[in-house]
Design a protein around this motif. Structure first.
Motif, mmCIF file in Angstrom:
data_model
loop_
_atom_site.group_PDB
_atom_site.id
_atom_site.type_symbol
_atom_site.label_atom_id
_atom_site.label_comp_id
_atom_site.label_asym_id
_atom_site.label_seq_id
_atom_site.Cartn_x
_atom_site.Cartn_y
_atom_site.Cartn_z
ATOM 1 N N VAL A 18 0.874 -1.166 0.000
ATOM 2 C CA VAL A 18 0.000 0.000 0.000
ATOM 3 C C VAL A 18 0.909 1.213 0.000
ATOM 4 O O VAL A 18 1.915 1.247 0.721
ATOM 5 C CB VAL A 18 -0.898 0.007 1.265
ATOM 6 N N ASP A 19 0.587 2.216 -0.808
ATOM 7 C CA ASP A 19 1.379 3.439 -0.843
ATOM 8 C C ASP A 19 0.851 4.392 0.222
ATOM 9 O O ASP A 19 -0.344 4.688 0.258
ATOM 10 C CB ASP A 19 1.264 4.092 -2.223
ATOM 11 N N PHE A 20 1.738 4.848 1.099
ATOM 12 C CA PHE A 20 1.360 5.841 2.106
ATOM 13 C C PHE A 20 2.302 7.021 1.993
ATOM 14 O O PHE A 20 3.500 6.896 2.278
ATOM 15 C CB PHE A 20 1.408 5.272 3.519
ATOM 16 N N ASP A 21 1.803 8.154 1.540
ATOM 17 C CA ASP A 21 2.602 9.367 1.377
ATOM 18 C C ASP A 21 3.905 9.081 0.636
ATOM 19 O O ASP A 21 4.972 9.570 1.007
ATOM 20 C CB ASP A 21 2.890 10.020 2.730
ATOM 21 N N GLY A 22 3.821 8.250 -0.405
ATOM 22 C CA GLY A 22 4.991 7.959 -1.231
ATOM 23 C C GLY A 22 5.840 6.794 -0.760
ATOM 24 O O GLY A 22 6.814 6.444 -1.422
ATOM 25 N N ARG A 23 5.503 6.196 0.365
ATOM 26 C CA ARG A 23 6.241 5.027 0.880
ATOM 27 C C ARG A 23 5.448 3.767 0.601
ATOM 28 O O ARG A 23 4.236 3.742 0.826
ATOM 29 C CB ARG A 23 6.443 5.140 2.394
ATOM 30 N N ALA A 34 -5.401 1.197 9.158
ATOM 31 C CA ALA A 34 -4.741 1.525 10.426
ATOM 32 C C ALA A 34 -3.750 0.436 10.828
ATOM 33 O O ALA A 34 -2.645 0.736 11.286
ATOM 34 C CB ALA A 34 -5.774 1.726 11.535
ATOM 35 N N ALA A 35 -4.107 -0.835 10.649
ATOM 36 C CA ALA A 35 -3.203 -1.932 11.008
ATOM 37 C C ALA A 35 -1.946 -1.899 10.153
ATOM 38 O O ALA A 35 -0.844 -2.163 10.644
ATOM 39 C CB ALA A 35 -3.913 -3.274 10.859
ATOM 40 N N VAL A 36 -2.096 -1.563 8.879
ATOM 41 C CA VAL A 36 -0.922 -1.447 8.000
ATOM 42 C C VAL A 36 -0.009 -0.330 8.495
ATOM 43 O O VAL A 36 1.211 -0.494 8.587
ATOM 44 C CB VAL A 36 -1.357 -1.191 6.541
ATOM 45 N N LEU A 37 -0.606 0.809 8.839
ATOM 46 C CA LEU A 37 0.192 1.943 9.320
ATOM 47 C C LEU A 37 0.866 1.616 10.643
ATOM 48 O O LEU A 37 2.057 1.890 10.829
ATOM 49 C CB LEU A 37 -0.675 3.192 9.430
ATOM 50 N N TRP A 38 0.129 1.024 11.575
ATOM 51 C CA TRP A 38 0.728 0.625 12.856
ATOM 52 C C TRP A 38 1.885 -0.333 12.625
ATOM 53 O O TRP A 38 2.916 -0.234 13.267
ATOM 54 C CB TRP A 38 -0.290 -0.066 13.744
ATOM 55 N N GLY A 39 1.680 -1.311 11.751
ATOM 56 C CA GLY A 39 2.711 -2.303 11.477
ATOM 57 C C GLY A 39 3.989 -1.690 10.951
ATOM 58 O O GLY A 39 5.078 -2.238 11.117
ATOM 59 N N ALA A 40 3.868 -0.525 10.293
ATOM 60 C CA ALA A 40 5.039 0.178 9.768
ATOM 61 C C ALA A 40 5.593 1.184 10.781
ATOM 62 O O ALA A 40 6.524 1.922 10.475
ATOM 63 C CB ALA A 40 4.670 0.893 8.471
ATOM 64 N N TYR A 65 -13.401 9.008 15.054
ATOM 65 C CA TYR A 65 -12.980 9.768 13.876
ATOM 66 C C TYR A 65 -11.590 10.395 13.996
ATOM 67 O O TYR A 65 -11.243 11.272 13.224
ATOM 68 C CB TYR A 65 -14.007 10.859 13.530
ATOM 69 N N ASP A 66 -10.779 9.959 14.934
ATOM 70 C CA ASP A 66 -9.416 10.475 15.025
ATOM 71 C C ASP A 66 -8.508 9.904 13.935
ATOM 72 O O ASP A 66 -7.482 10.477 13.631
ATOM 73 C CB ASP A 66 -8.803 10.170 16.395
ATOM 74 N N CYS A 67 -8.873 8.795 13.339
ATOM 75 C CA CYS A 67 -7.976 8.097 12.408
ATOM 76 C C CYS A 67 -8.257 8.403 10.945
ATOM 77 O O CYS A 67 -7.904 7.619 10.064
ATOM 78 C CB CYS A 67 -8.047 6.589 12.652
ATOM 79 N N LEU A 68 -8.868 9.542 10.650
ATOM 80 C CA LEU A 68 -9.223 9.858 9.270
ATOM 81 C C LEU A 68 -8.005 9.958 8.365
ATOM 82 O O LEU A 68 -6.980 10.531 8.731
ATOM 83 C CB LEU A 68 -10.012 11.164 9.216
ATOM 84 N N VAL A 69 -8.138 9.390 7.170
ATOM 85 C CA VAL A 69 -7.109 9.465 6.124
ATOM 86 C C VAL A 69 -7.811 9.682 4.794
ATOM 87 O O VAL A 69 -9.028 9.552 4.684
ATOM 88 C CB VAL A 69 -6.255 8.178 6.025
ATOM 89 N N THR A 70 -7.021 9.986 3.783
ATOM 90 C CA THR A 70 -7.530 10.046 2.421
ATOM 91 C C THR A 70 -7.086 8.768 1.736
ATOM 92 O O THR A 70 -5.899 8.453 1.716
ATOM 93 C CB THR A 70 -6.991 11.285 1.690
ATOM 94 N N VAL A 71 -8.034 7.997 1.204
ATOM 95 C CA VAL A 71 -7.748 6.734 0.541
ATOM 96 C C VAL A 71 -8.195 6.842 -0.915
ATOM 97 O O VAL A 71 -9.369 7.095 -1.186
ATOM 98 C CB VAL A 71 -8.460 5.547 1.228
ATOM 99 N N GLY A 87 -2.579 -1.926 -4.037
ATOM 100 C CA GLY A 87 -2.489 -0.723 -4.854
ATOM 101 C C GLY A 87 -3.130 0.508 -4.262
ATOM 102 O O GLY A 87 -3.119 1.566 -4.895
ATOM 103 N N ASP A 88 -3.688 0.428 -3.052
ATOM 104 C CA ASP A 88 -4.293 1.609 -2.430
ATOM 105 C C ASP A 88 -3.270 2.720 -2.299
ATOM 106 O O ASP A 88 -2.092 2.478 -2.022
ATOM 107 C CB ASP A 88 -4.824 1.291 -1.025
ATOM 108 N N SER A 89 -3.745 3.951 -2.473
ATOM 109 C CA SER A 89 -2.939 5.136 -2.228
ATOM 110 C C SER A 89 -3.550 5.852 -1.027
ATOM 111 O O SER A 89 -4.666 6.359 -1.097
ATOM 112 C CB SER A 89 -2.952 6.047 -3.455
ATOM 113 N N VAL A 90 -2.817 5.864 0.072
ATOM 114 C CA VAL A 90 -3.284 6.473 1.319
ATOM 115 C C VAL A 90 -2.420 7.692 1.590
ATOM 116 O O VAL A 90 -1.196 7.623 1.479
ATOM 117 C CB VAL A 90 -3.174 5.474 2.495
ATOM 118 N N THR A 91 -3.060 8.807 1.926
ATOM 119 C CA THR A 91 -2.294 10.016 2.224
ATOM 120 C C THR A 91 -2.732 10.604 3.553
ATOM 121 O O THR A 91 -3.879 10.454 3.975
ATOM 122 C CB THR A 91 -2.452 11.092 1.127
ATOM 123 N N THR A 92 -1.780 11.279 4.185
ATOM 124 C CA THR A 92 -2.049 12.003 5.419
ATOM 125 C C THR A 92 -3.158 13.009 5.142
ATOM 126 O O THR A 92 -3.172 13.656 4.100
ATOM 127 C CB THR A 92 -0.778 12.755 5.878
#
Length: 103
Positions: A18-23, A34-40, A65-71, A87-92
């Protein structure tokens, strides 16, 4: 010797990124964003409208609603509820996630 996997007949989940802010972050089938982000090791992925304070998961069940992201270009997605997909693109998300609607 019996293992938990042999008892339940489980198998490893499919892996993807999954792409998160270019990573590129490793993910497994069935994980939430959220689990993907925590795992990283990423604990904050949103800022508040006023003051820009960092936020991440708080309740983990979609109530706060504290965990809002753009997917994939859609703002205001609750990372704890959205399943990660290949292939998801997730951004802050900054503030409301709708900068184009700012007054």
């Amino acid at each position: 010797m019996r293992s938990p996997r042999s008892l339940v007949g489980g198998s490893p989940a499919a892996r993807f990124t999954v792409d998160f802010d270019g990573r590129q972050l490793p993910a497994q089938e069935g994980q939430s964003v959220a689990a993907v982000l925590w795992g990283a090791g990423i604990l904050a992925w949103r800022t508040t409208r006023e003051g820009g304070a960092p936020r991440g998961a708080f309740c983990g069940i979609g109530s706060c609603y504290d965990c809002l992201v753009t997917v994939n270009g859609r703002p205001n997605q609750r990372a704890c509820l959205v399943p990660a997909r290949p292939g998801d693109s997730v951004t802050t998300q900054e503030g409301t996630g709708r900068a184009d609607l700012a007054v």
